[in-house]
Design a protein around this motif. Structure first.
Motif, PDB file in Angstrom:
ATOM      1  N   MET A  41       9.924   1.344   4.168  1.00 44.18           N
ATOM      2  CA  MET A  41       9.321   1.861   2.949  1.00 44.18           C
ATOM      3  C   MET A  41       9.398   3.391   2.982  1.00 44.18           C
ATOM      4  O   MET A  41       9.226   4.008   4.019  1.00 44.18           O
ATOM      5  N   SER A  42       9.620   3.974   1.829  1.00 51.77           N
ATOM      6  CA  SER A  42       9.725   5.436   1.736  1.00 51.77           C
ATOM      7  C   SER A  42       8.360   6.077   1.949  1.00 51.77           C
ATOM      8  O   SER A  42       7.310   5.429   1.827  1.00 51.77           O
ATOM      9  N   LEU A  43       8.373   7.357   2.279  1.00 53.13           N
ATOM     10  CA  LEU A  43       7.129   8.093   2.464  1.00 53.13           C
ATOM     11  C   LEU A  43       6.316   8.077   1.177  1.00 53.13           C
ATOM     12  O   LEU A  43       5.099   7.860   1.199  1.00 53.13           O
ATOM     13  N   TYR A  44       6.981   8.284   0.043  1.00 60.51           N
ATOM     14  CA  TYR A  44       6.297   8.260  -1.251  1.00 60.51           C
ATOM     15  C   TYR A  44       5.590   6.915  -1.446  1.00 60.51           C
ATOM     16  O   TYR A  44       4.423   6.858  -1.838  1.00 60.51           O
ATOM     17  N   GLY A  45       6.281   5.832  -1.151  1.00 53.60           N
ATOM     18  CA  GLY A  45       5.709   4.490  -1.286  1.00 53.60           C
ATOM     19  C   GLY A  45       4.526   4.267  -0.362  1.00 53.60           C
ATOM     20  O   GLY A  45       3.524   3.649  -0.753  1.00 53.60           O
ATOM     21  N   ARG A  46       4.626   4.763   0.864  1.00 52.70           N
ATOM     22  CA  ARG A  46       3.518   4.634   1.813  1.00 52.70           C
ATOM     23  C   ARG A  46       2.295   5.397   1.320  1.00 52.70           C
ATOM     24  O   ARG A  46       1.165   4.908   1.403  1.00 52.70           O
ATOM     25  N   ILE A  47       2.517   6.600   0.810  1.00 58.24           N
ATOM     26  CA  ILE A  47       1.400   7.420   0.304  1.00 58.24           C
ATOM     27  C   ILE A  47       0.750   6.737  -0.897  1.00 58.24           C
ATOM     28  O   ILE A  47      -0.477   6.644  -0.987  1.00 58.24           O
ATOM     29  N   GLU A  48       1.578   6.249  -1.810  1.00 52.57           N
ATOM     30  CA  GLU A  48       1.051   5.570  -2.995  1.00 52.57           C
ATOM     31  C   GLU A  48       0.252   4.327  -2.593  1.00 52.57           C
ATOM     32  O   GLU A  48      -0.822   4.060  -3.145  1.00 52.57           O
ATOM     33  N   GLU A  49       0.738   3.596  -1.619  1.00 47.41           N
ATOM     34  CA  GLU A  49       0.044   2.396  -1.146  1.00 47.41           C
ATOM     35  C   GLU A  49      -1.331   2.735  -0.573  1.00 47.41           C
ATOM     36  O   GLU A  49      -2.331   2.093  -0.899  1.00 47.41           O
ATOM     37  N   VAL A  50      -1.399   3.757   0.267  1.00 41.87           N
ATOM     38  CA  VAL A  50      -2.678   4.186   0.844  1.00 41.87           C
ATOM     39  C   VAL A  50      -3.607   4.681  -0.263  1.00 41.87           C
ATOM     40  O   VAL A  50      -4.803   4.378  -0.266  1.00 41.87           O
ATOM     41  N   ALA A  51      -3.063   5.420  -1.216  1.00 46.23           N
ATOM     42  CA  ALA A  51      -3.878   5.994  -2.297  1.00 46.23           C
ATOM     43  C   ALA A  51      -4.569   4.906  -3.118  1.00 46.23           C
ATOM     44  O   ALA A  51      -5.782   4.980  -3.342  1.00 46.23           O
ATOM     45  N   VAL A  52      -3.827   3.905  -3.549  1.00 46.77           N
ATOM     46  CA  VAL A  52      -4.437   2.880  -4.405  1.00 46.77           C
ATOM     47  C   VAL A  52      -5.221   1.850  -3.600  1.00 46.77           C
ATOM     48  O   VAL A  52      -6.134   1.224  -4.130  1.00 46.77           O
ATOM     49  N   ARG A  53      -4.911   1.689  -2.337  1.00 47.43           N
ATOM     50  CA  ARG A  53      -5.646   0.742  -1.492  1.00 47.43           C
ATOM     51  C   ARG A  53      -6.997   1.311  -1.077  1.00 47.43           C
ATOM     52  O   ARG A  53      -8.015   0.617  -1.137  1.00 47.43           O
ATOM     53  N   ASP A  54      -7.025   2.575  -0.661  1.00 47.87           N
ATOM     54  CA  ASP A  54      -8.232   3.152  -0.067  1.00 47.87           C
ATOM     55  C   ASP A  54      -9.049   4.021  -1.012  1.00 47.87           C
ATOM     56  O   ASP A  54     -10.181   4.379  -0.688  1.00 47.87           O
ATOM     57  N   PHE A  55      -8.495   4.391  -2.131  1.00 50.96           N
ATOM     58  CA  PHE A  55      -9.201   5.242  -3.096  1.00 50.96           C
ATOM     59  C   PHE A  55      -9.202   4.505  -4.440  1.00 50.96           C
ATOM     60  O   PHE A  55      -8.347   4.726  -5.287  1.00 50.96           O
ATOM     61  N   GLU A  56     -10.208   3.649  -4.597  1.00 47.98           N
ATOM     62  CA  GLU A  56     -10.252   2.734  -5.737  1.00 47.98           C
ATOM     63  C   GLU A  56     -10.130   3.454  -7.085  1.00 47.98           C
ATOM     64  O   GLU A  56      -9.438   2.998  -7.984  1.00 47.98           O
ATOM     65  N   PHE A  57     -10.783   4.602  -7.236  1.00 44.97           N
ATOM     66  CA  PHE A  57     -10.758   5.274  -8.532  1.00 44.97           C
ATOM     67  C   PHE A  57      -9.370   5.810  -8.876  1.00 44.97           C
ATOM     68  O   PHE A  57      -9.072   6.044 -10.042  1.00 44.97           O
ATOM     69  N   LEU A  58      -8.501   6.000  -7.876  1.00 49.05           N
ATOM     70  CA  LEU A  58      -7.138   6.449  -8.174  1.00 49.05           C
ATOM     71  C   LEU A  58      -6.358   5.377  -8.925  1.00 49.05           C
ATOM     72  O   LEU A  58      -5.385   5.671  -9.599  1.00 49.05           O
ATOM     73  N   ARG A  59      -6.810   4.128  -8.825  1.00 46.89           N
ATOM     74  CA  ARG A  59      -6.156   3.036  -9.576  1.00 46.89           C
ATOM     75  C   ARG A  59      -6.340   3.204 -11.074  1.00 46.89           C
ATOM     76  O   ARG A  59      -5.582   2.660 -11.862  1.00 46.89           O
ATOM     77  N   MET A  60      -7.366   3.952 -11.464  1.00 45.30           N
ATOM     78  CA  MET A  60      -7.654   4.143 -12.884  1.00 45.30           C
ATOM     79  C   MET A  60      -6.783   5.225 -13.524  1.00 45.30           C
ATOM     80  O   MET A  60      -6.755   5.355 -14.738  1.00 45.30           O
ATOM     81  N   LEU A  61      -6.084   6.000 -12.698  1.00 53.81           N
ATOM     82  CA  LEU A  61      -5.222   7.055 -13.232  1.00 53.81           C
ATOM     83  C   LEU A  61      -3.985   6.447 -13.872  1.00 53.81           C
ATOM     84  O   LEU A  61      -3.547   5.364 -13.494  1.00 53.81           O
ATOM     85  N   SER A  62      -3.422   7.165 -14.814  1.00 50.55           N
ATOM     86  CA  SER A  62      -2.153   6.724 -15.381  1.00 50.55           C
ATOM     87  C   SER A  62      -1.081   6.818 -14.298  1.00 50.55           C
ATOM     88  O   SER A  62      -1.251   7.504 -13.296  1.00 50.55           O
ATOM     89  N   LYS A  63       0.005   6.134 -14.502  1.00 47.88           N
ATOM     90  CA  LYS A  63       1.107   6.146 -13.526  1.00 47.88           C
ATOM     91  C   LYS A  63       1.605   7.578 -13.311  1.00 47.88           C
ATOM     92  O   LYS A  63       1.893   7.977 -12.181  1.00 47.88           O
ATOM     93  N   ASP A  64       1.699   8.363 -14.379  1.00 41.27           N
ATOM     94  CA  ASP A  64       2.154   9.755 -14.262  1.00 41.27           C
ATOM     95  C   ASP A  64       1.181  10.606 -13.448  1.00 41.27           C
ATOM     96  O   ASP A  64       1.596  11.391 -12.598  1.00 41.27           O
ATOM     97  N   SER A  65      -0.113  10.467 -13.716  1.00 42.55           N
ATOM     98  CA  SER A  65      -1.111  11.254 -12.991  1.00 42.55           C
ATOM     99  C   SER A  65      -1.137  10.871 -11.518  1.00 42.55           C
ATOM    100  O   SER A  65      -1.209  11.742 -10.648  1.00 42.55           O
TER     101      SER A  65
END
Length: 90
Positions: A1-25
């Motif tokens: 998995m790419s670094l970008y993908g790993r970061i995105e995975e951690v962000a939405v898994r561990d920071f629930e409110f980040l799931r509410m952001l638009s895909k662009d944000s």
């Protein structure tokens, strides 16, 4: 998995409110964290470091948002329309 993908995975898994952001944000947050991670640990960065970088970015954005909200609130109070002036005929 790419670094970008790993970061995105951690962000939405561990920071629930980040799931509410638009895909662009979310993409902007992940890209900024990706640059930081690349500067310090590179592609093989540990998940704990990625988590720490996301936390720092979230803290920065939160404090910036609170600061902007406080400035807006102070401006709103400072320039509150005077009812006497609104009722005057021109």
């Amino acid at each position: 998995m790419s670094l970008y993908g790993r970061i995105e995975e951690v962000a939405v898994r561990d920071f629930e409110f980040l799931r509410m952001l638009s895909k662009d944000s979310l993409g902007r947050v992940v890209s900024k964290v990706e640059r930081t991670v690349m500067d310090f640990e590179g592609v093989e960065a540990r998940e704990g470091f990625i988590y720490q970088c996301i936390m720092e970015e979230v803290a920065h954005l939160t404090s910036k948002g609170l600061l902007l909200e406080q400035q807006w609130h102070n401006t709103k109070i400072k320039f509150k329309p005077n009812e006497k002036n609104l009722n005057k005929k021109k």
